[in-house]
Design a protein around this motif. Sequence first.
Motif, PDB file in Angstrom:
ATOM      1  N   GLU A  38       0.834  -1.203   0.000  1.00 14.21           N
ATOM      2  CA  GLU A  38       0.000   0.000   0.000  1.00 14.21           C
ATOM      3  C   GLU A  38       0.872   1.257   0.000  1.00 14.21           C
ATOM      4  OE1 GLU A  38      -3.764   0.348   2.387  1.00 14.21           O
ATOM      5  OE2 GLU A  38      -2.414   1.405   3.737  1.00 14.21           O
ATOM      6  N   ALA A  39       1.910   1.248   0.823  1.00 13.31           N
ATOM      7  CA  ALA A  39       2.793   2.408   0.910  1.00 13.31           C
ATOM      8  C   ALA A  39       3.483   2.679  -0.429  1.00 13.31           C
ATOM      9  CB  ALA A  39       3.837   2.194   2.009  1.00 13.31           C
ATOM     10  N   VAL A  40       3.990   1.631  -1.080  1.00 13.30           N
ATOM     11  CA  VAL A  40       4.703   1.807  -2.349  1.00 13.30           C
ATOM     12  C   VAL A  40       3.735   2.240  -3.453  1.00 13.30           C
ATOM     13  CG1 VAL A  40       6.131   0.683  -4.109  1.00 13.30           C
ATOM     14  CG2 VAL A  40       6.490   0.151  -1.685  1.00 13.30           C
ATOM     15  N   LEU A  41       2.559   1.652  -3.477  1.00 14.93           N
ATOM     16  CA  LEU A  41       1.572   1.964  -4.516  1.00 14.93           C
ATOM     17  C   LEU A  41       1.120   3.426  -4.450  1.00 14.93           C
ATOM     18  CD1 LEU A  41      -0.418   0.953  -6.763  1.00 14.93           C
ATOM     19  CD2 LEU A  41      -2.044   0.502  -4.903  1.00 14.93           C
ATOM     20  N   LEU A  42       0.887   3.937  -3.248  1.00 17.06           N
ATOM     21  CA  LEU A  42       0.239   5.236  -3.099  1.00 17.06           C
ATOM     22  C   LEU A  42       1.205   6.412  -2.967  1.00 17.06           C
ATOM     23  CD1 LEU A  42      -2.667   4.388  -0.608  1.00 17.06           C
ATOM     24  CD2 LEU A  42      -2.756   4.456  -3.099  1.00 17.06           C
ATOM     25  N   SER A  43       2.417   6.168  -2.499  1.00 21.57           N
ATOM     26  CA  SER A  43       3.251   7.265  -1.988  1.00 21.57           C
ATOM     27  C   SER A  43       4.231   7.849  -2.996  1.00 21.57           C
ATOM     28  CB  SER A  43       4.060   6.775  -0.782  1.00 21.57           C
ATOM     29  OG  SER A  43       3.219   6.158   0.160  1.00 21.57           O
ATOM     30  N   ASP A  44       4.569   9.125  -2.749  1.00 21.34           N
ATOM     31  CA  ASP A  44       5.718   9.750  -3.397  1.00 21.34           C
ATOM     32  C   ASP A  44       6.983   9.483  -2.583  1.00 21.34           C
ATOM     33  OD1 ASP A  44       4.279  11.088  -5.546  1.00 21.34           O
ATOM     34  OD2 ASP A  44       3.418  12.336  -3.961  1.00 21.34           O
ATOM     35  N   ARG A  45       6.822   9.460  -1.253  1.00 17.38           N
ATOM     36  CA  ARG A  45       7.923   9.107  -0.353  1.00 17.38           C
ATOM     37  C   ARG A  45       7.376   8.268   0.792  1.00 17.38           C
ATOM     38  NH1 ARG A  45      10.816  13.918   2.135  1.00 17.38           N
ATOM     39  NH2 ARG A  45       8.811  14.975   1.887  1.00 17.38           N
ATOM     40  N   ILE A  46       8.226   7.370   1.294  1.00 19.14           N
ATOM     41  CA  ILE A  46       7.859   6.522   2.433  1.00 19.14           C
ATOM     42  C   ILE A  46       8.824   6.827   3.572  1.00 19.14           C
ATOM     43  CG2 ILE A  46       7.572   4.158   3.283  1.00 19.14           C
ATOM     44  CD1 ILE A  46       7.134   3.320   0.333  1.00 19.14           C
ATOM     45  N   VAL A  47       8.253   7.224   4.704  1.00 20.06           N
ATOM     46  CA  VAL A  47       9.034   7.542   5.897  1.00 20.06           C
ATOM     47  C   VAL A  47       9.034   6.306   6.793  1.00 20.06           C
ATOM     48  CG1 VAL A  47       9.203   9.031   7.936  1.00 20.06           C
ATOM     49  CG2 VAL A  47       8.420   9.982   5.742  1.00 20.06           C
ATOM     50  N   MET A  48      10.220   5.751   7.036  1.00 15.80           N
ATOM     51  CA  MET A  48      10.333   4.507   7.803  1.00 15.80           C
ATOM     52  C   MET A  48      10.813   4.810   9.210  1.00 15.80           C
ATOM     53  SD  MET A  48      11.894   2.055   4.822  1.00 15.80           S
ATOM     54  CE  MET A  48      12.675   3.292   3.800  1.00 15.80           C
ATOM     55  N   MET A  49      10.007   4.393  10.186  1.00 11.06           N
ATOM     56  CA  MET A  49      10.297   4.676  11.593  1.00 11.06           C
ATOM     57  C   MET A  49      11.029   3.504  12.235  1.00 11.06           C
ATOM     58  SD  MET A  49       8.719   7.665  12.161  1.00 11.06           S
ATOM     59  CE  MET A  49       8.405   7.734  13.921  1.00 11.06           C
ATOM     60  N   THR A  50      11.979   3.833  13.107  1.00  7.87           N
ATOM     61  CA  THR A  50      12.640   2.787  13.889  1.00  7.87           C
ATOM     62  C   THR A  50      11.686   2.317  14.988  1.00  7.87           C
ATOM     63  OG1 THR A  50      13.606   4.326  15.494  1.00  7.87           O
ATOM     64  CG2 THR A  50      14.877   3.878  13.496  1.00  7.87           C
ATOM     65  N   ASN A  51      11.994   1.206  15.604  1.00  6.71           N
ATOM     66  CA  ASN A  51      11.166   0.697  16.693  1.00  6.71           C
ATOM     67  C   ASN A  51      11.207   1.634  17.893  1.00  6.71           C
ATOM     68  OD1 ASN A  51      10.622  -1.483  15.119  1.00  6.71           O
ATOM     69  ND2 ASN A  51      11.734  -2.974  16.347  1.00  6.71           N
ATOM     70  N   GLY A  52      10.080   1.719  18.610  1.00 10.29           N
ATOM     71  CA  GLY A  52      10.036   2.476  19.846  1.00 10.29           C
ATOM     72  C   GLY A  52      10.589   1.656  20.989  1.00 10.29           C
ATOM     73  N   PRO A  53      10.750   2.246  22.185  1.00 12.19           N
ATOM     74  CA  PRO A  53      10.513   3.667  22.460  1.00 12.19           C
ATOM     75  C   PRO A  53      11.603   4.552  21.853  1.00 12.19           C
ATOM     76  CG  PRO A  53      11.394   2.567  24.406  1.00 12.19           C
ATOM     77  CD  PRO A  53      11.155   1.486  23.382  1.00 12.19           C
TER      78      PRO A  53
END
Length: 265
Positions: free
Chosen positions: A202-217
């Motif tokens: 879904e992210a690749v199909l829809l996005s211009d950019r994908i922001v990837m978050m590291t694991n919390g905390p």
Amino acid sequence: MAKAYLSIEGIDKSFSRGPATTEVLKDISLTVDKGEFISIIGHSGCGKSTLLNIVAGLTPATSGAVLLEGQLVDEPGPDRAVVFQNHSLLPWLTVYENVALGVDKVFRRRKSAAERRDWTMFNLELVHMGHARDKRPSEISGGMKQRVGIARALAMEPKVLLLDEPFGALDALTRAHLQDQVMQIQATLENTVMMITHDVDEAVLLSDRIVMMTNGPSARIGEVLEVPLERPRRRLELVNDATYLACRAAVLKFLYERNRFVEAA
């Protein structure tokens, strides 16, 4: 140098319960251009929805700031409309009335009653829900409820559309149809969109950019991936597209490998 349309600047967010404090987000900085579609992806508990709520003005940041067209965001406003995973429609109102409620609130002084009626129907037709205008939420499917939620958000003419896993509770086919509709709507209206998702495709199909978050905390932005796919995008044509597959692989690699090293750094 031109200012960013949406600017997230050094956001930290901590929650306290008694003597214990948990840092959820650490030093989140991101700029978003007008008309850009951004997805934020990461494992559960990494603070994706917290970040979206800060941009929406629903949750205050512990430090840092969000600016929209140079103006500080510190409370909810019609310039940022949110669509949640749960449609949040009012069950006692019809489909039309649910959308009209927001339209009347935002445009009471700028549009006549007839113009507001036309605008409400325009947005329902945009998501192919004009035929169900007199039905109540209990009389329509989950996918149809989400379409109404999207129509309600779009009808406010927000500067930024915020989507919090809007398709997460839907079956695969309904999800695909709604993704296609959102792409068509964004192409038509050129909305600025920020979407939270767990779904790599879904992210690749829809996005211009994908922001990837590291694991919390203390989750951070680990990597930002450009998705250089031409629009309009057609999912069946992308199945074997080398760029699509490379972007998909990069996100999966980050989620399942690289974020461990980011955490350890």
